[in-house]
Scaffold this active site. Structure first.
Site, PDB file in Angstrom:
ATOM      1  N   ALA A  76       0.922  -1.152  -0.229  1.00 38.84           N
ATOM      2  CA  ALA A  76       0.084   0.397  -0.104  1.00 38.84           C
ATOM      3  C   ALA A  76       0.754   1.197  -0.020  1.00 38.84           C
ATOM      4  O   ALA A  76       1.919   1.181   0.394  1.00 38.84           O
ATOM      5  CB  ALA A  76      -0.774  -0.066   1.154  1.00 38.84           C
TER       6      ALA A  76
ATOM      7  N   GLY B  61       0.539  -4.880   1.150  1.00 37.64           N
ATOM      8  CA  GLY B  61      -0.545  -4.980   0.152  1.00 37.64           C
ATOM      9  C   GLY B  61      -0.334  -5.623  -1.393  1.00 37.64           C
ATOM     10  O   GLY B  61      -1.326  -6.192  -1.813  1.00 37.64           O
TER      11      GLY B  61
ATOM     12  N   GLU C  64      -0.764  -9.368  -0.436  1.00 38.85           N
ATOM     13  CA  GLU C  64      -1.966  -9.560  -0.121  1.00 38.85           C
ATOM     14  C   GLU C  64      -2.723  -9.554  -1.221  1.00 38.85           C
ATOM     15  O   GLU C  64      -3.637 -10.478  -1.555  1.00 38.85           O
ATOM     16  CB  GLU C  64      -2.498  -8.431   1.021  1.00 38.85           C
ATOM     17  CG  GLU C  64      -1.980  -8.569   2.138  1.00 38.85           C
ATOM     18  CD  GLU C  64      -2.021  -7.452   2.978  1.00 38.85           C
ATOM     19  OE1 GLU C  64      -1.939  -6.251   3.059  1.00 38.85           O
ATOM     20  OE2 GLU C  64      -2.432  -7.781   4.424  1.00 38.85           O
TER      21      GLU C  64
ATOM     22  N   GLU D  42       5.221  -5.100   7.069  1.00 34.40           N
ATOM     23  CA  GLU D  42       4.218  -4.053   7.944  1.00 34.40           C
ATOM     24  C   GLU D  42       4.873  -3.803   9.125  1.00 34.40           C
ATOM     25  O   GLU D  42       4.907  -2.634   9.792  1.00 34.40           O
ATOM     26  CB  GLU D  42       3.088  -4.192   7.837  1.00 34.40           C
ATOM     27  CG  GLU D  42       2.054  -4.179   6.754  1.00 34.40           C
ATOM     28  CD  GLU D  42       2.085  -5.184   5.788  1.00 34.40           C
ATOM     29  OE1 GLU D  42       2.856  -5.904   5.800  1.00 34.40           O
ATOM     30  OE2 GLU D  42       1.267  -5.304   4.707  1.00 34.40           O
TER      31      GLU D  42
HETATM   32  C1  HXC Z   1       5.179   4.518  -0.832  1.00 37.49           C
HETATM   33  C2  HXC Z   1       6.945   3.364  -2.187  1.00 37.49           C
HETATM   34  C3  HXC Z   1       6.712   2.220  -1.434  1.00 37.49           C
HETATM   35  C4  HXC Z   1       5.332   2.317  -0.516  1.00 37.49           C
HETATM   36  C5  HXC Z   1       8.465   1.881  -2.567  1.00 37.49           C
HETATM   37  N1  HXC Z   1       8.212   3.376  -2.607  1.00 37.49           N
HETATM   38  N2  HXC Z   1       7.571   1.236  -1.628  1.00 37.49           N
HETATM   39  N3  HXC Z   1       6.217   4.504  -1.886  1.00 37.49           N
HETATM   40  N4  HXC Z   1       4.697   3.227  -0.611  1.00 37.49           N
HETATM   41  N5  HXC Z   1       5.019   1.049  -0.200  1.00 37.49           N
HETATM   42  C6  HXC Z   1       8.735   4.343  -3.316  1.00 37.49           C
HETATM   43  C7  HXC Z   1      10.214   4.952  -2.520  1.00 37.49           C
HETATM   44  O1  HXC Z   1       9.814   5.762  -1.603  1.00 37.49           O
HETATM   45  C8  HXC Z   1      11.011   5.399  -3.628  1.00 37.49           C
HETATM   46  O2  HXC Z   1      10.479   6.425  -4.131  1.00 37.49           O
HETATM   47  C9  HXC Z   1      10.696   4.610  -4.849  1.00 37.49           C
HETATM   48  O3  HXC Z   1       9.496   3.798  -4.706  1.00 37.49           O
HETATM   49  C10 HXC Z   1      11.740   3.291  -5.184  1.00 37.49           C
HETATM   50  O4  HXC Z   1      11.640   2.624  -3.812  1.00 37.49           O
HETATM   51  P1  HXC Z   1      13.195   2.526  -3.217  1.00 37.49           P
HETATM   52  O5  HXC Z   1      12.953   2.119  -1.661  1.00 37.49           O
HETATM   53  O6  HXC Z   1      14.263   3.464  -3.547  1.00 37.49           O
HETATM   54  O7  HXC Z   1      13.675   1.089  -4.073  1.00 37.49           O
HETATM   55  P2  HXC Z   1      14.886   0.235  -3.115  1.00 37.49           P
HETATM   56  O8  HXC Z   1      15.797   0.698  -2.735  1.00 37.49           O
HETATM   57  O9  HXC Z   1      15.055  -0.851  -4.650  1.00 37.49           O
HETATM   58  O10 HXC Z   1      13.760  -0.748  -2.178  1.00 37.49           O
HETATM   59  C11 HXC Z   1      12.790  -1.684  -2.706  1.00 37.49           C
HETATM   60  C12 HXC Z   1      12.004  -2.054  -1.476  1.00 37.49           C
HETATM   61  C13 HXC Z   1      11.624  -0.732  -0.687  1.00 37.49           C
HETATM   62  C14 HXC Z   1      12.663  -2.892  -0.714  1.00 37.49           C
HETATM   63  C15 HXC Z   1      10.737  -2.715  -1.933  1.00 37.49           C
HETATM   64  O11 HXC Z   1      11.101   0.490  -1.417  1.00 37.49           O
HETATM   65  C16 HXC Z   1      10.475  -0.770   0.362  1.00 37.49           C
HETATM   66  O12 HXC Z   1      10.984  -1.383   1.473  1.00 37.49           O
HETATM   67  N6  HXC Z   1       9.249  -0.474   0.260  1.00 37.49           N
HETATM   68  C17 HXC Z   1       8.360  -0.489   1.095  1.00 37.49           C
HETATM   69  C18 HXC Z   1       7.728  -1.922   1.301  1.00 37.49           C
HETATM   70  C19 HXC Z   1       6.727  -2.035   2.561  1.00 37.49           C
HETATM   71  O13 HXC Z   1       6.903  -1.666   3.621  1.00 37.49           O
HETATM   72  N7  HXC Z   1       5.657  -2.284   2.258  1.00 37.49           N
HETATM   73  C20 HXC Z   1       4.417  -2.582   3.068  1.00 37.49           C
HETATM   74  C21 HXC Z   1       3.506  -1.351   2.992  1.00 37.49           C
HETATM   75  S1  HXC Z   1       2.330  -1.222   4.155  1.00 37.49           S
HETATM   76  P3  HXC Z   1      11.367   7.738  -4.097  1.00 37.49           P
HETATM   77  O14 HXC Z   1      10.503   8.964  -4.284  1.00 37.49           O
HETATM   78  O15 HXC Z   1      12.388   7.900  -2.856  1.00 37.49           O
HETATM   79  O16 HXC Z   1      12.220   7.720  -5.427  1.00 37.49           O
HETATM   80  C22 HXC Z   1       0.955  -2.035   3.548  1.00 37.49           C
HETATM   81  C23 HXC Z   1      -0.165  -2.440   4.405  1.00 37.49           C
HETATM   82  C24 HXC Z   1      -1.255  -3.001   3.595  1.00 37.49           C
HETATM   83  O17 HXC Z   1       1.306  -2.599   2.341  1.00 37.49           O
HETATM   84  C25 HXC Z   1      -2.491  -2.915   4.376  1.00 37.49           C
HETATM   85  C26 HXC Z   1      -3.724  -3.014   3.611  1.00 37.49           C
HETATM   86  C27 HXC Z   1      -3.782  -1.890   2.772  1.00 37.49           C
END
Ligand code: HXC
Length: 257
Positions: free
Chosen positions: A65, A108, A111, A131
């Site tokens: 998400a 998400g 999921e 998460e």
């Molecule tokens: C918003 C995101 C994002 C996310 C990545 N980006 N994941 N933005 N929400 N979930 C953005 C980063 O901020 C970055 O933007 C760009 O995408 C590239 O990501 P990087 O982090 O620079 O890439 P990398 O170093 O290759 O790392 C990849 C990654 C990392 C390991 C996947 O991006 C990451 O940990 N993302 C978050 C994963 C996460 O926590 N997901 C769960 C979310 S909560 P900029 O602007 O800096 O270029 C969830 C709850 C669901 O899903 C509940 C129900 C709805």
């Protein structure tokens, strides 16, 4: 409807939706999720379509998400806005939906893949529910569906300690149907979808419904419980800190408040 965050096309009898926010690794913001469900529901009503495929790009199916969109929401706003409800619409799709996953399928995104009927993975696919690193828990079925698929021991590690599963591990646990080279995963998913689409349509839908009845018995209570816990965590300082730290690209400092 003109879409901005997804691409939609038909290939033979297969409806294909490509998640298309590559700059944020296909983070699932509210607009994208609404578009995705609208597209799937339109395919579900279209007699020329027998099955659907959802895919992302080679690097990311979806990294979760959109953290930036939800970081500042309170528990009350999360409950009132009920953004997760849109994920539930996938359960009402009657035709088979296959996820073609390469790269990241996190939070998400994982999921969403778990909500599909089958998953075709590329050898670079990585599944996870990170998460916990944001001070929250999965909110769109992760705690409920993963445990049914991989069992309690692995689900605990994935959800409590951010263990990522690579494609081979996902295959081993039965999370995915097949693992193929990255050049092939979409073709393989489209081929499987086309084969199923050519079968007796009413029987295919009936079979999907019957299998999901078995798989989903007792699931609804669990989904409601998970969603409310997820929303409630937006009332903690740890959630604010966890999501702020992600946006600011630093390590979170947990206080347990
Ligand atoms: C918003 C995101 C994002 C996310 C990545 N980006 N994941 N933005 N929400 N979930 C953005 C980063 O901020 C970055 O933007 C760009 O995408 C590239 O990501 P990087 O982090 O620079 O890439 P990398 O170093 O290759 O790392 C990849 C990654 C990392 C390991 C996947 O991006 C990451 O940990 N993302 C978050 C994963 C996460 O926590 N997901 C769960 C979310 S909560 P900029 O602007 O800096 O270029 C969830 C709850 C669901 O899903 C509940 C129900 C709805």
């Amino acid at each position: 409807m003109a879409y901005t965050s997804i691409l939609v096309e038909t290939r033979g009898q297969v409806g294909l939706v490509t998640l298309n926010r590559p700059q944020s690794l296909n983070a699932l913001n509210h607009a994208l999720m609404r578009e995705l469900m609208d597209a799937l529901e339109a395919f579900d009503k279209n007699d020329a379509v027998g099955a659907m495929v959802i895919t992302g790009n080679d690097k990311a199916f979806a990294a979760g998400a959109d953290i930036k969109e939800m970081a500042d929401e309170s528990a009350l706003e999360m409950t009132r806005n009920d953004h997760v409800a849109v994920f539930g619409r996938i359960r009402t799709i009657r035709k088979p939906v296959i996820a073609a996953v390469s790269g990241w399928a996190l939070g998400g995104g994982c999921e969403l893949a778990l909500s599909c009927d089958m998953i075709l993975a590329s050898d670079s696919a990585k599944f996870g529910l990170p998460e916990i690193t944001l001070g929250v828990i999965p909110g769109a079925g992760g705690t409920q569906r993963l445990v049914r698929v991989v069992g309690k021991a692995t689900a605990m590690e994935v959800i409590l300690n951010d263990r990522k599963l690579n494609a081979q591990e996902a295959l081993h646990f039965g999370l995915v149907n097949r693992v193929v080279p990255v050049s092939e995963y979409l073709n393989e998913a489209l081929k499987l979808a086309e084969e199923i689409a050519a079968r007796a349509p009413l029987a295919v839908r009936a079979a999907k419904r019957a299998i999901n009845h078995s798989y989903e018995s007792f699931l609804k209570d669990g989904l409601d419980e998970e969603k409310q816990i997820f929303y409630n965590l937006f009332g903690t300082e740890d959630q604010k800190e966890g999501m702020k730290a992600f946006v600011e690209k630093r390590k979170p400092k947990w206080t347990g408040k």
